[in-house]
Each structure stands twice: as structure tokens, then as C-alpha cells.
Design a protein around this motif. Structure first.
Motif, mmCIF file in Angstrom:
data_model
loop_
_atom_site.group_PDB
_atom_site.id
_atom_site.type_symbol
_atom_site.label_atom_id
_atom_site.label_comp_id
_atom_site.label_asym_id
_atom_site.label_seq_id
_atom_site.Cartn_x
_atom_site.Cartn_y
_atom_site.Cartn_z
ATOM 1 N N UNK A 119 26.614 -18.924 -31.623
ATOM 2 C CA UNK A 119 27.213 -17.823 -32.376
ATOM 3 C C UNK A 119 26.573 -17.831 -33.750
ATOM 4 N N UNK A 120 26.199 -16.658 -34.224
ATOM 5 C CA UNK A 120 25.675 -16.598 -35.583
ATOM 6 C C UNK A 120 26.294 -15.418 -36.320
ATOM 7 N N UNK A 121 26.363 -15.574 -37.619
ATOM 8 C CA UNK A 121 26.840 -14.533 -38.519
ATOM 9 C C UNK A 121 25.607 -13.965 -39.204
ATOM 10 N N UNK A 122 25.550 -12.660 -39.328
ATOM 11 C CA UNK A 122 24.347 -12.019 -39.840
ATOM 12 C C UNK A 122 24.377 -11.807 -41.354
ATOM 13 N N UNK A 123 24.767 -12.841 -42.060
ATOM 14 C CA UNK A 123 24.712 -12.884 -43.528
ATOM 15 C C UNK A 123 25.082 -14.283 -43.981
ATOM 16 N N UNK A 150 26.785 -22.935 -34.181
ATOM 17 C CA UNK A 150 27.180 -21.867 -35.104
ATOM 18 C C UNK A 150 26.258 -21.889 -36.309
ATOM 19 N N UNK A 151 25.836 -20.697 -36.766
ATOM 20 C CA UNK A 151 24.905 -20.643 -37.894
ATOM 21 C C UNK A 151 25.087 -19.344 -38.673
ATOM 22 N N UNK A 152 24.906 -19.434 -39.991
ATOM 23 C CA UNK A 152 24.884 -18.254 -40.850
ATOM 24 C C UNK A 152 23.417 -17.887 -41.066
ATOM 25 N N UNK A 153 22.975 -16.763 -40.512
ATOM 26 C CA UNK A 153 21.590 -16.324 -40.645
ATOM 27 C C UNK A 153 21.403 -15.443 -41.869
#
Length: 187
Positions: A119-123, A150-153
Motif C-alpha cells: 500500500x502506498x500513499x501518493x504524497x 506501506x510507503x509514502x511516495x
């Protein structure tokens, strides 16, 4: 004015292995996006295919984007389902953060995906958006508890750069195995 998410009724494919989490895509006449991340200033449809060795889908239609998603088992969701705003043409997260009347049950959506791996967040920046930040932290905690990467991109908005592509490549190609910790921005 009550504004709903443009794709609020879209269901996530149960075969998804990767989910990208954004904030809000308003159902307004000014918003011409035909799909998630479809606004002109957003470069997700260049970064994401690039991470898989494909050419840009930025100027392609919804059907080609959905075919790509199906092939790579990718899905999209946003944390906001509806907002009550005075300025319907203002999409900025720091404005809509205090206007949310309905949140998306993202964790509920993730629980329905038996093969979910990432899962990633786009900010990455959350300055001035405490309510959205809180929701994303809850999603991050859920992922950590369930062994989901999980990662914040870095944001796909405001231009394409080689540095953005390198980070997106690393996440989607497995170079980023550990979840990135949430680092709150000042403000």
C-alpha cells in the motif's frame, strides 16, 4: 455545497496486490479527470507504467489504464468520499481537510483483499492537513499490523522528474521492502 468523490462507487478488484491511496477526486464540472489521477498536472500515469517498464498512459483513456491495472493487480482508493465546501473549485487538501463529511473506509477495503502485498500513499507532506494525516496513519498502522508493505511516495503531481521515477521504480520493483515510517511535516 456537498461534493462527492467522482469514483466513490467504484469497487476494488479482489485480486489486487497493490493499492495506491490518495485524498479526493471531486465530482465537479471543472474536474475533467476520467479516472484516478487523470488531471493534466498529475503524472501518475507516466510514473506508474514507467516503474513496470511501460510507456506513459498519461494521454490514454480509462480503458487502457484499467487494463494496465488488471495486468499488474493494482487498485486505487481515496480517503475522502464527500466534502461540504463553500469553494467547489478548490481541491487543495489543506482546504478540504476541514470540510470532510464522509470518509472512505479504506481499512475495510484493504481487509477484502486477500492477496494484498503493498500500500502506498501518493504524497509525503502533511502540513496543514491533520484530519487526512490521522486517517493515513491509521491505514499505516493497519498495514504494519498485517505485514503489508506501506510507503509514502513522492507526489505524482506538479511535474515528472527522473528522481520521482527512481523512487516509484524502487517501490513497485521491490527495492523498498520495509515500510517507511511516517515523518510528520512541520506546520
Amino acid at each position: 455545497m456537498l461534493i462527492h468523490h467522482r469514483f466513490a462507487h467504484r469497487l476494488l478488484s479482489k485480486t489486487a496486490r497493490i493499492v495506491l491511496v490518495g485524498t479526493f477526486n471531486p465530482e465537479t464540472p471543472e474536474n475533467t479527470a476520467d479516472f484516478f489521477y487523470g488531471r493534466v498536472q498529475n503524472h501518475l500515469w507516466t510514473l506508474l507504467p514507467g516503474a513496470f517498464g511501460h510507456s506513459s498512459l498519461k494521454k490514454k483513456g480509462k480503458e487502457e489504464k484499467e487494463q494496465f491495472m488488471h495486468r499488474y493487480k493494482i487498485e486505487f482508493t481515496d480517503v475522502i468520499t464527500a466534502v461540504e465546501v463553500e469553494k467547489p473549485d478548490d481541491y487543495r487538501d489543506d482546504y478540504i481537510d476541514g470540510c470532510v463529511v464522509e470518509w472512505t473506509d479504506v481499512i475495510g477495503q484493504l481487509q477484502e483483499l486477500p492477496d494484498l502485498e503493498k500500500v502506498c500513499v501518493t504524497r509525503k507532506s502533511f502540513s496543514g492537513i491533520p484530519h487526512i494525516r490521522k486517517r493515513l496513519q491509521e491505514i499505516e498502522s493497519y498495514c504494519h499490523e498485517h505485514g503489508i508493505c506501506f510507503h509514502y511516495l513522492i507526489t505524482p503531481a506538479r511535474g515528472y522528474t527522473a528522481a520521482k521515477q527512481v523512487e516509484w521504480d524502487a517501490f513497485f520493483n521491490g527495492s523498498l521492502h520495509k515500510s517507511s515510517p511516517f515523518i510528520p511535516s512541520k506546520g
